[in-house]
Design a protein around this motif. Structure first.
Motif, short mmCIF file in Angstrom:
data_model
loop_
_atom_site.label_atom_id
_atom_site.label_comp_id
_atom_site.label_asym_id
_atom_site.label_seq_id
_atom_site.Cartn_x
_atom_site.Cartn_y
_atom_site.Cartn_z
N SER A 84 5.65 -10.50 -0.80
CA SER A 84 5.99 -10.97 -2.58
C SER A 84 4.87 -9.61 -3.47
O SER A 84 5.73 -9.21 -3.90
N ARG A 85 4.00 -9.27 -2.51
CA ARG A 85 3.67 -7.68 -3.80
C ARG A 85 3.71 -6.67 -2.76
O ARG A 85 3.50 -6.04 -4.07
N LEU A 86 4.75 -6.29 -1.78
CA LEU A 86 5.15 -4.73 -1.65
C LEU A 86 5.63 -4.18 -2.23
O LEU A 86 5.01 -2.81 -3.34
N ALA A 87 6.30 -4.26 -3.07
CA ALA A 87 7.67 -3.53 -4.74
C ALA A 87 6.46 -2.84 -5.20
O ALA A 87 6.14 -1.60 -5.28
N GLU A 88 5.85 -3.90 -6.15
CA GLU A 88 4.57 -3.63 -6.82
C GLU A 88 3.72 -2.54 -6.39
O GLU A 88 3.60 -1.24 -6.82
N VAL A 89 2.71 -2.83 -5.25
CA VAL A 89 2.47 -2.42 -5.68
C VAL A 89 2.97 -0.10 -4.27
O VAL A 89 2.37 0.23 -3.95
N ALA A 112 -8.24 11.20 -3.72
CA ALA A 112 -8.54 10.03 -4.88
C ALA A 112 -7.84 9.67 -5.24
O ALA A 112 -8.29 7.97 -5.11
N ALA A 113 -6.17 10.31 -5.16
CA ALA A 113 -5.33 8.92 -5.00
C ALA A 113 -4.97 8.29 -4.29
O ALA A 113 -4.84 6.78 -4.37
N TYR A 114 -5.23 8.22 -2.72
CA TYR A 114 -5.74 7.57 -1.68
C TYR A 114 -6.37 6.52 -1.60
O TYR A 114 -6.31 5.58 -1.60
N ALA A 115 -8.02 6.84 -2.40
CA ALA A 115 -8.90 5.87 -2.63
C ALA A 115 -7.92 5.10 -3.98
O ALA A 115 -8.07 3.41 -3.84
N GLU A 116 -7.28 5.60 -5.03
CA GLU A 116 -6.56 4.29 -6.01
C GLU A 116 -5.96 3.57 -4.81
O GLU A 116 -5.19 2.63 -5.36
N MET A 117 -4.90 3.91 -4.40
CA MET A 117 -3.58 2.95 -3.00
C MET A 117 -4.61 2.30 -2.55
O MET A 117 -4.26 0.58 -2.91
N VAL A 118 -5.64 2.23 -2.26
CA VAL A 118 -6.62 1.44 -0.91
C VAL A 118 -6.99 0.28 -2.33
O VAL A 118 -6.85 -1.14 -1.90
N ASN A 119 -7.68 0.60 -3.43
CA ASN A 119 -7.83 -0.48 -3.87
C ASN A 119 -6.55 -1.15 -4.54
O ASN A 119 -6.75 -2.44 -4.55
N LEU A 120 -5.47 -0.69 -5.20
CA LEU A 120 -4.31 -1.29 -5.65
C LEU A 120 -3.82 -2.46 -4.27
O LEU A 120 -3.84 -3.02 -4.64
N LEU A 171 -5.49 -3.78 -2.35
CA LEU A 171 -6.33 -4.49 -1.53
C LEU A 171 -7.03 -5.19 -3.17
O LEU A 171 -7.07 -7.04 -2.86
N ALA A 172 -6.43 -5.10 -3.99
CA ALA A 172 -6.37 -6.24 -5.53
C ALA A 172 -5.46 -7.09 -5.21
O ALA A 172 -5.37 -7.88 -6.35
N ALA A 173 -4.69 -6.38 -4.40
CA ALA A 173 -3.42 -7.23 -4.26
C ALA A 173 -3.36 -8.49 -2.51
O ALA A 173 -1.88 -8.80 -2.89
N GLY A 174 -4.95 -8.09 -2.48
CA GLY A 174 -4.65 -9.26 -1.69
C GLY A 174 -4.40 -8.30 0.13
O GLY A 174 -4.76 -9.81 1.10
N GLY A 175 -4.37 -7.35 0.12
CA GLY A 175 -4.08 -6.47 1.25
C GLY A 175 -5.33 -5.91 1.82
O GLY A 175 -6.47 -6.72 1.57
#
Length: 469
Positions: free
Chosen positions: A353-358, A403-411, A413-417
């Motif tokens: 359900s969060r795939l598109a936004e992430v 830095a972008a990699y870290a941002e993506m991982v945090n996105l 995790l914030a989405a419950g992934g």
């Protein structure tokens, strides 16, 4: 001795002691062998082992680990070395334990729907041996991966949306512990509530708790009918909307993959396959003939409703095989069209359900780096990969990508992934483990200490530093 090798005298002494328990042709200290075992896929940091050892039996492994425990020598297991996260890089030196010679299929029990194999057996070779039985092993991560490596990282791949991940298909294991003890976990029964779930613990341990020397794996019947479909879109969001629609419709989807326009372009250039250069969803349905035909028809209708610019079925087996060959070669196609470049590949997984936004936020983060970026995903179970390329030796470009990699991982995790849907932690994702698991990391360390008291098994991987370390 842990982490203190690379002294020629110490290496010679280790090789001599190994020579007392193995044949000479099972021990290699040549420069070529050390270089080959000093790095993995998509990991540019190199650390050569002090010696490469090729065991050919469980007893060989037991002897090597008993010696390693006695001398406190690090041991890093490896097979075909298709790891994308640095799992097989021997960061502490010591022994690179190459299991490729342990490659026998020990038993195929069709009536029990199982096979028993050594860890160096690759999943394509097992499936070739099963061809006449009507059964197959359905986990297909690509890269000719070995079953031991697949269990160690809990690999999945394109069929996981229907058949599950490696952990779901492993019934039992034979393991040599870091102290040189041989134990068995699980069994041959389809289910069990006995004891702790050690088999499941070891599937995904990334070689940090011992060496897998035998696997009992579950097999499944080959489907009566297989049919595929392909739908191209003007943007990624439309493609993900189709994925959601297909899953919510309850169709018998076996594969559900997303490849963006850039990755399609790489596939066209590398493989010569004629595909529209647009975000594309690849689908495959398994079942009886009527069910897969109906599911394919429904999926094509859903694709058009989701705004597909092109949608078609694939019924010809050769055409369908070509589509999945293209998907499996997508990573290597992106590498081929960026010759000489280093790359970092994500392995994010989020609720569908969060795939598109992430995905959209991750693509935006990647775009800000200016790095060539390619999207490939097992989107049917919320897992996607972004592969970013940068010039070797360009510290500024590397910093932007990291830095972008870290941002993506945090996105994610914030989405419950999670930071890793299938590749495992290895080295690359260590900085994010505690953010994902919190105090449970300390429990993981307690397990590690109990099973590997000397800390010799694949040190520096899987777990971040201890609290306060």
């Amino acid at each position: 001795m842990l982490g203190a090798m690379s002294d020629p005298a110490a290496t010679a002494d280790l090789a001599t002691r190994l020579g007392a328990i193995l044949r000479r042709d099972q021990i290699d200290t040549s420069t070529s062998a050390l270089d080959l075992h000093g790095r993995g896929e998509s990991w540019d940091a190199v650390r050569r082992p002090d010696v490469v050892v090729y065991p050919e039996s469980t007893e060989d492994v037991r002897r090597v680990l008993a010696l390693a425990y006695e001398t406190r020598t690090p041991v890093t297991p490896v097979a075909v070395n298709s790891s994308l996260g640095g799992h097989t890089v021997p960061v502490a030196g010591g022994i690179s334990l190459d299991l490729t010679r342990m490659d026998r299929i020990l038993e195929i029990a069709t009536e029990d729907f199982l096979a028993v194999v050594q860890p160096g057996v690759t999943y394509p070779r097992l499936n070739e041996a099963l061809r006449a039985t009507g059964l197959f092993f359905p986990v297909d991560p690509g890269a000719e991966a070995s079953l031991g490596g697949m269990a160690s990282t809990n690999a999945s791949g394109t069929l996981a949306v229907r058949y599950g991940v490696t952990r779901d298909l492993v019934l039992g294991l034979e393991l040599v512990t870091p102290t040189g003890r041989v134990v068995r976990t699980g069994g041959r029964a389809p289910k069990s509530s006995s004891g702790y779930a050690l088999t499941q613990l070891l599937c995904g341990a990334e070689g940090t708790l011992g060496v897998i020397t035998e696997l009992t794996v579950r097999l499944v019947p080959r489907p009566e009918a297989v049919m595929g479909a392909r739908a191209a879109f003007g943007d990624v969001r439309g493609a993900v909307e189709l994925v959601n629609a297909v899953l919510q419709a309850g169709l018998p989807v076996a594969r559900c993959e997303l490849v963006d326009a850039a990755a399609i372009g790489a596939i066209r250039a590398h493989l010569g396959l004629e595909l529209p250069e647009a975000p594309t969803v690849f689908l495959e349905f398994h079942g009886d003939d009527a069910a897969v035909r109906s599911a394919t028809d429904v999926s094509l209708d859903l694709a058009r409703e989701s705004g597909a610019t092109a949608a078609e079925r694939a019924t010809d087996p050769a055409a369908l095989a070509a589509l999945w060959r293209a998907r499996h070669q997508a990573y290597y196609a992106t590498v081929a069209v960026n010759p000489g470049m280093e790359n970092v590949i994500t392995d994010l997984a989020v609720p569908v359900s969060r795939l598109a936004e992430v995905i959209e936020a991750s693509l935006a983060a990647a775009a800000r780096t200016g790095a060539p970026t390619y999207l490939i995903g097992h989107v049917g179970d919320g897992n996607f990969h972004l592969n970013l390329f940068f010039p070797p030796g360009d510290a500024a470009a590397r910093a932007r990508v990291e830095a972008a990699y870290a941002e993506m991982v945090n996105l994610a995790l914030a989405a419950g992934g999670t930071s890793t849907g299938e590749h495992g932690i290895g080295l690359r994702k260590l900085p994010f483990v505690r953010a994902e698991h919190g105090d449970a990391v300390d429990l993981m360390w307690a397990i590690k200490d109990a099973l590997d008291p000397a800390g010799i098994m694949n040190p520096g991987k899987k777990l971040p530093p201890r609290t306060g370390a």
